[in-house]
Write a protein that holds these residues in place. Structure first.
Motif, PDB file in Angstrom:
ATOM      1  N   CYS A  52      73.285 -59.488  14.347  1.00 57.92           N
ATOM      2  CA  CYS A  52      74.524 -59.884  13.712  1.00 57.92           C
ATOM      3  C   CYS A  52      75.683 -58.848  14.424  1.00 57.92           C
ATOM      4  O   CYS A  52      75.414 -57.725  15.266  1.00 57.92           O
ATOM      5  CB  CYS A  52      74.502 -59.586  12.220  1.00 57.92           C
ATOM      6  N   TYR A  66      89.362 -62.072  10.147  1.00 60.26           N
ATOM      7  CA  TYR A  66      87.765 -61.980  10.459  1.00 60.26           C
ATOM      8  C   TYR A  66      87.111 -63.221   9.601  1.00 60.26           C
ATOM      9  O   TYR A  66      86.213 -63.813  10.052  1.00 60.26           O
ATOM     10  CB  TYR A  66      87.120 -60.847  10.416  1.00 60.26           C
ATOM     11  N   GLU A  67      87.353 -63.036   8.279  1.00 60.66           N
ATOM     12  CA  GLU A  67      86.919 -64.169   7.570  1.00 60.66           C
ATOM     13  C   GLU A  67      87.257 -65.424   7.701  1.00 60.66           C
ATOM     14  O   GLU A  67      86.391 -66.555   7.610  1.00 60.66           O
ATOM     15  CB  GLU A  67      87.467 -63.886   5.941  1.00 60.66           C
ATOM     16  N   ASP A  69      87.185 -66.510  10.481  1.00 61.49           N
ATOM     17  CA  ASP A  69      86.231 -66.878  11.569  1.00 61.49           C
ATOM     18  C   ASP A  69      84.799 -66.906  11.004  1.00 61.49           C
ATOM     19  O   ASP A  69      83.772 -67.116  11.791  1.00 61.49           O
ATOM     20  CB  ASP A  69      86.400 -66.325  12.822  1.00 61.49           C
ATOM     21  N   GLY A  70      84.681 -66.906   9.788  1.00 60.60           N
ATOM     22  CA  GLY A  70      83.293 -66.924   9.183  1.00 60.60           C
ATOM     23  C   GLY A  70      82.529 -65.734   8.862  1.00 60.60           C
ATOM     24  O   GLY A  70      81.446 -65.430   8.283  1.00 60.60           O
ATOM     25  N   PHE A  71      83.394 -64.438   9.221  1.00 61.54           N
ATOM     26  CA  PHE A  71      82.623 -63.186   9.090  1.00 61.54           C
ATOM     27  C   PHE A  71      82.755 -63.017   7.397  1.00 61.54           C
ATOM     28  O   PHE A  71      83.461 -63.508   6.531  1.00 61.54           O
ATOM     29  CB  PHE A  71      83.645 -62.035   9.391  1.00 61.54           C
ATOM     30  N   LEU A  72      81.754 -62.195   6.963  1.00 60.59           N
ATOM     31  CA  LEU A  72      81.542 -62.122   5.496  1.00 60.59           C
ATOM     32  C   LEU A  72      81.598 -60.715   5.128  1.00 60.59           C
ATOM     33  O   LEU A  72      81.044 -59.882   5.931  1.00 60.59           O
ATOM     34  CB  LEU A  72      80.048 -62.670   4.767  1.00 60.59           C
ATOM     35  N   LEU A  83      78.842 -60.960  10.705  1.00 56.70           N
ATOM     36  CA  LEU A  83      78.642 -62.503  11.314  1.00 56.70           C
ATOM     37  C   LEU A  83      77.364 -62.645  11.863  1.00 56.70           C
ATOM     38  O   LEU A  83      77.143 -61.909  12.860  1.00 56.70           O
ATOM     39  CB  LEU A  83      79.684 -62.753  11.984  1.00 56.70           C
ATOM     40  N   THR A  87      74.646 -67.738  13.179  1.00 58.15           N
ATOM     41  CA  THR A  87      75.985 -68.512  12.880  1.00 58.15           C
ATOM     42  C   THR A  87      76.756 -68.846  14.026  1.00 58.15           C
ATOM     43  O   THR A  87      77.270 -69.899  14.149  1.00 58.15           O
ATOM     44  CB  THR A  87      76.790 -67.764  11.712  1.00 58.15           C
ATOM     45  N   ILE A  88      76.807 -67.678  14.974  1.00 58.59           N
ATOM     46  CA  ILE A  88      77.960 -68.038  16.191  1.00 58.59           C
ATOM     47  C   ILE A  88      77.265 -68.983  17.089  1.00 58.59           C
ATOM     48  O   ILE A  88      77.869 -69.920  17.651  1.00 58.59           O
ATOM     49  CB  ILE A  88      77.857 -66.582  16.936  1.00 58.59           C
TER      50      ILE A  88
END
Ligand SMILES: CC(C)(COP(=O)(O)OP(=O)(O)OC[C@H]1O[C@@H](n2cnc3c(N)ncnc32)[C@H](O)[C@@H]1OP(=O)(O)O)[C@@H](O)C(=O)NCCC(=O)NCCS
Length: 91
Positions: A52, A66-67, A69-72, A83, A87-88
């Motif tokens: 990750c 960042y969120e 682009d899918g960062f949690l 991330l 997922t990437i």
């Protein structure tokens, strides 16, 4: 109930100090830098064993970047986001 436990430690790449100068923000440079970094990380992740990407956002606004682009956010620290490499690769 499964006897499998989640791992306590996960190998990660820390994206530190990704930033755009104030007078150049809002022109797509941050997104370009982030995609360039993620591309390089995907290329090397198998070699270094990373699973990750982690980033420490300087404030809530940066975390929002960042969120998008899918960062949690971590539940224990919302300014530290992650991330998964999986997922990437699906993107
Ligand atoms: C976060 C940062 C890198 C964004 O760079 P930027 O060049 O201004 O961003 P971009 O112009 O590439 O924006 C790309 C997209 O993110 C969105 N975005 C930018 N800042 C955002 C924010 N604070 N919250 C939500 N979305 C944001 C833009 O609207 C754009 O969306 P779009 O593609 O749908 O139009 C920059 O604001 C920065 O350097 N912040 C301070 C440093 C920092 O916190 N770095 C991270 C930890 S070291």
């Amino acid at each position: 109930m499964s006897s499998h436990k989640l791992p306590r430690n996960v190998p990660a790449v820390l994206l530190a100090r990704l930033a755009v100068a104030d007078d150049s923000k809002g022109q797509g440079l941050g997104e370009y830098l982030l995609m360039h970094a993620l591309d390089a990380i995907v290329t090397t992740a198998a070699t270094i064993g990373a699973q990750c990407v982690v980033v420490d956002a300087v404030d809530a606004a940066a975390a929002g970047f960042y969120e998008k682009d899918g960062f949690l956010p971590l539940t224990t620290n919302p300014l530290r986001l992650f991330l998964p490499l999986a997922t990437i690769r699906q993107a």
